[in-house]
Design a protein around this motif. Structure first.
Motif, PDB file in Angstrom:
ATOM      1  N   SER A 307       0.849  -1.192   0.000  1.00  0.00           N
ATOM      2  CA  SER A 307       0.000   0.000   0.000  1.00  0.00           C
ATOM      3  C   SER A 307       0.888   1.247   0.000  1.00  0.00           C
ATOM      4  N   GLU A 308       0.384   2.348   0.554  1.00  0.00           N
ATOM      5  CA  GLU A 308       1.104   3.612   0.676  1.00  0.00           C
ATOM      6  C   GLU A 308       1.405   4.214  -0.704  1.00  0.00           C
ATOM      7  N   SER A 309       0.362   4.674  -1.355  1.00  0.00           N
ATOM      8  CA  SER A 309       0.498   5.217  -2.716  1.00  0.00           C
ATOM      9  C   SER A 309       1.538   6.329  -2.826  1.00  0.00           C
ATOM     10  N   MET A 336      -2.119   7.186  -9.043  1.00  0.00           N
ATOM     11  CA  MET A 336      -1.066   8.195  -8.920  1.00  0.00           C
ATOM     12  C   MET A 336      -1.531   9.553  -9.425  1.00  0.00           C
ATOM     13  N   HIS A 337      -2.322   9.556 -10.487  1.00  0.00           N
ATOM     14  CA  HIS A 337      -2.869  10.823 -10.979  1.00  0.00           C
ATOM     15  C   HIS A 337      -3.809  11.442  -9.942  1.00  0.00           C
ATOM     16  N   TRP A 338      -4.591  10.621  -9.257  1.00  0.00           N
ATOM     17  CA  TRP A 338      -5.467  11.134  -8.192  1.00  0.00           C
ATOM     18  C   TRP A 338      -4.642  11.802  -7.101  1.00  0.00           C
ATOM     19  N   TRP A 339      -3.541  11.169  -6.728  1.00  0.00           N
ATOM     20  CA  TRP A 339      -2.699  11.729  -5.672  1.00  0.00           C
ATOM     21  C   TRP A 339      -2.028  13.033  -6.113  1.00  0.00           C
ATOM     22  N   GLU A 340      -1.639  13.125  -7.374  1.00  0.00           N
ATOM     23  CA  GLU A 340      -1.080  14.377  -7.879  1.00  0.00           C
ATOM     24  C   GLU A 340      -2.101  15.506  -7.758  1.00  0.00           C
ATOM     25  N   GLU A 341      -3.340  15.216  -8.144  1.00  0.00           N
ATOM     26  CA  GLU A 341      -4.394  16.221  -8.069  1.00  0.00           C
ATOM     27  C   GLU A 341      -4.751  16.533  -6.612  1.00  0.00           C
ATOM     28  N   ASP A 401      -4.648   1.261  -2.569  1.00  0.00           N
ATOM     29  CA  ASP A 401      -4.458   2.712  -2.488  1.00  0.00           C
ATOM     30  C   ASP A 401      -4.668   3.184  -1.057  1.00  0.00           C
ATOM     31  N   THR A 402      -3.603   3.668  -0.416  1.00  0.00           N
ATOM     32  CA  THR A 402      -3.694   4.234   0.934  1.00  0.00           C
ATOM     33  C   THR A 402      -2.721   5.400   1.044  1.00  0.00           C
ATOM     34  N   PRO A 403      -2.898   6.251   2.070  1.00  0.00           N
ATOM     35  CA  PRO A 403      -1.854   7.235   2.369  1.00  0.00           C
ATOM     36  C   PRO A 403      -0.566   6.549   2.813  1.00  0.00           C
ATOM     37  N   GLY A 404       0.498   7.335   2.914  1.00  0.00           N
ATOM     38  CA  GLY A 404       1.775   6.800   3.358  1.00  0.00           C
ATOM     39  C   GLY A 404       1.890   6.686   4.862  1.00  0.00           C
ATOM     40  N   TYR A 405       0.981   7.293   5.615  1.00  0.00           N
ATOM     41  CA  TYR A 405       1.028   7.258   7.071  1.00  0.00           C
ATOM     42  C   TYR A 405       0.726   5.837   7.535  1.00  0.00           C
ATOM     43  N   ASP A 406       1.659   5.226   8.249  1.00  0.00           N
ATOM     44  CA  ASP A 406       1.611   3.793   8.530  1.00  0.00           C
ATOM     45  C   ASP A 406       0.312   3.311   9.173  1.00  0.00           C
ATOM     46  N   PRO A 407      -0.160   3.918  10.265  1.00  0.00           N
ATOM     47  CA  PRO A 407      -1.393   3.397  10.885  1.00  0.00           C
ATOM     48  C   PRO A 407      -2.594   3.429   9.944  1.00  0.00           C
ATOM     49  N   VAL A 408      -2.699   4.483   9.127  1.00  0.00           N
ATOM     50  CA  VAL A 408      -3.824   4.588   8.199  1.00  0.00           C
ATOM     51  C   VAL A 408      -3.696   3.522   7.107  1.00  0.00           C
ATOM     52  N   GLY A 409      -2.493   3.363   6.580  1.00  0.00           N
ATOM     53  CA  GLY A 409      -2.275   2.352   5.550  1.00  0.00           C
ATOM     54  C   GLY A 409      -2.551   0.949   6.059  1.00  0.00           C
TER      55      GLY A 409
END
Length: 510
Positions: A307-309, A336-341, A401-409
């Motif tokens: 995970s951790e997009s 990745m395009h979603w994260w850029e936006e 698809d997750t954030p890079g923050y470990d607990p959330v991912g």
């Protein structure tokens, strides 16, 4: 095994313009090719071994990790003062490197818990989920009634040895939130935990007037009949709700305790891959060793979830080349395009990651961090890309698809069905994720020795030459089987895993 005398630096690819310091290197240390360090180089950091003009790409792992912001001479320290992000073309080449995965001739097994619906659990908890922050305290009071007293040793669950515990999973949202995607995502996460094989029984507790109504959660996630639900306002207040929750747990303890472990195939493993507190050794030791173990899981018919997009950004083109179809590859590109936006809309940049601790450990850009982080997924085909907390149904390597923050991912991965979690760390993260056991993999020996009570595996033996990446990977795989079969991890010995529950919060707080 004794340490083997090693050169002072590690070269990862013949095309690289930098090498990595095995330990602190004083000025004048030879690093090969007639080059010597110009300044003191911290352990895990980069040294240039050829000249780079301003604006020229710098390579590690044979891949671009950034661009020189000034001229860099051989022997100089390469870090944030002279290396930064930049745009470059990526060749997604969907499926170009996809290859059939060779299964093992004799599949491994572990001692798992087979549920009535056929799924396999690695732990046996009773869970309490909350619809809203307002019901968190009541949930925690119920769990507290069944917690072992560390001072007296009194254990309310002593008579039920097959029950691993009663865990309350609380969070800070559920109301004051917008309808639509934020609410859907929260309910998908809670639904994933409510269905998790590692829970024998689940209580859902709400307040009664929140946006995230338990009735809506049950309907949307098709949970009717799977759990006991309570609303504090309808139950007559906190005390009555807590007592009802305690009574329910006592009522089901005998049934929960009736499970027995049995021999099951390793194909029942669903392993979440995480990293946190990464350093310059992460992409050299623990991550590729976990990648070797991941390949073994897949070869045995199991599943691994990366995970951790934001920590895959810049390296996603290497995964799309391993996609089993153009559709799967495009799903990752779209993420990745979603994260850029998303970062553009929030006034942030993808290179806001690495963290300060990552940079102290030797990581300079998100490209460099991503290339090291992706090694956790090994070398097998990318079989699917799923949204946050979606059920993972495919066997093989899956990206979530997750954030890079470990607990959330990790919360998203466990909601997706992961029954085991492997977590690499260079700086020394301490982490658990109930109801799923968490195995901690240290990237370097000094940190492992300093934090041995928290670390399960020392991968620093790769740096010293005592073991190869493959040997450590095989050791990790064996520990996966033992842990899935009931062996307690270091984080479990400290009872980590409830406070780390952290659903991804999207949208405005109203």
């Amino acid at each position: 095994m004794d340490a083997v005398t090693q050169p002072p630096v590690i070269r990862l690819n013949p095309e690289d313009g930098v090498v990595i310091a095995r330990q602190v290197l004083p000025p004048g240390t030879p690093v090969g090719g007639g080059v010597a360090t110009a300044v003191r180089i911290p352990a895990g950091h980069k040294i240039a071994v050829r000249p780079h003009a301003k604006g020229e790409p710098v390579r590690r792992y044979g891949q671009i990790i950034g661009f020189a912001t000034e001229a860099i001479a051989p022997g100089q320290w390469v870090h944030t003062h002279n290396l930064a992000m930049g745009d470059f073309a990526r060749d997604y080449a969907f499926g170009q490197d996809a290859r059939p995965t060779e299964p093992v001739p004799v599949p491994a097994t572990f001692q798992g818990i087979r549920r009535a619906d056929g799924r396999v659990a690695t732990r046996n908890y009773i869970g309490i989920i909350t619809s809203v922050n307002c019901s968190a305290h009541a949930a925690e009071l119920i769990a507290l009634a069944f917690r072992r007293n560390p001072l007296t040793g009194e254990d309310p669950l002593a008579a039920w040895p097959n029950v691993d515990g009663v865990v309350a999973l609380t969070h800070k949202t559920g109301c004051g939130m917008t309808q639509g995607e934020p609410l859907t995502l929260l309910r998908r996460t809670l639904g994933g935990f409510a269905r998790h094989a590692n829970f024998s029984h689940v209580i859902a507790i709400g307040l009664g007037c929140e946006v995230n109504q338990i009735g809506g959660l049950l309907e949307e996630q098709k949970l009717a009949g799977r759990l006991r639900n309570m609303a504090i306002q309808e139950m007559g207040g906190t005390r009555k709700t807590v007592q009802a929750g305690i009574d329910f747990v006592r009522e089901v303890l005998g049934e929960a305790n009736a499970v027995r472990r049995e021999t099951v195939p390793a194909s029942e493993l669903c392993v979440a891959l995480q990293c946190g507190g990464s350093d310059g050794y992460s992409g050299i030791t623990a991550n590729p060793a976990l990648g070797a173990a991941s390949d073994l899981v897949v070869r045995h018919g199991g599943t691994v979830i990366l995970s951790e997009s934001p920590e895959t950004y810049g390296a996603e083109h290497l995964f799309t080349r391993r996609a089993v179809s153009p559709e799967v590859g495009q799903k990752l590109v779209d993420v990745m395009h979603w994260w850029e936006e998303y970062t553009r809309r929030e006034g942030a940049e993808m290179d806001a990651n690495p963290s300060p601790g990552n940079k102290l450990g030797g990581l300079t850009t998100i490209l460099e961090k991503s290339l090291g982080a992706m090694a956790k997924a090994g070398s097998t085909n990318l079989v699917d890309v799923v949204r946050y907390a979606e059920p993972v149904t495919k066997k093989g390597f899956v990206f979530m698809d997750t954030p890079g923050y470990d607990p959330v991912g990790a919360t998203g991965q466990v909601a997706g069905g992961a029954n085991l979690l492997c977590f690499t760390t260079g700086r020394g993260s301490v982490f658990g994720c109930k109801p799923t056991p968490s195995i901690k993999l240290a990237t370097n020996t000094p940190m492992y020795e300093r934090m041995e009570e928290d670390m399960d595996v020392n991968c620093g033996t790769i740096v010293t030459g005592e073991e190869t990446v493959q040997q450590v990977g095989e050791r990790i795989f064996r520990l996966m089987l033992e842990t899935a079969g009931g062996r307690r991890t270091k984080s479990e010995s400290f009872d980590f895993g409830a406070a780390e529950f952290a659903p991804w919060v999207l949208g405005a707080t109203m």
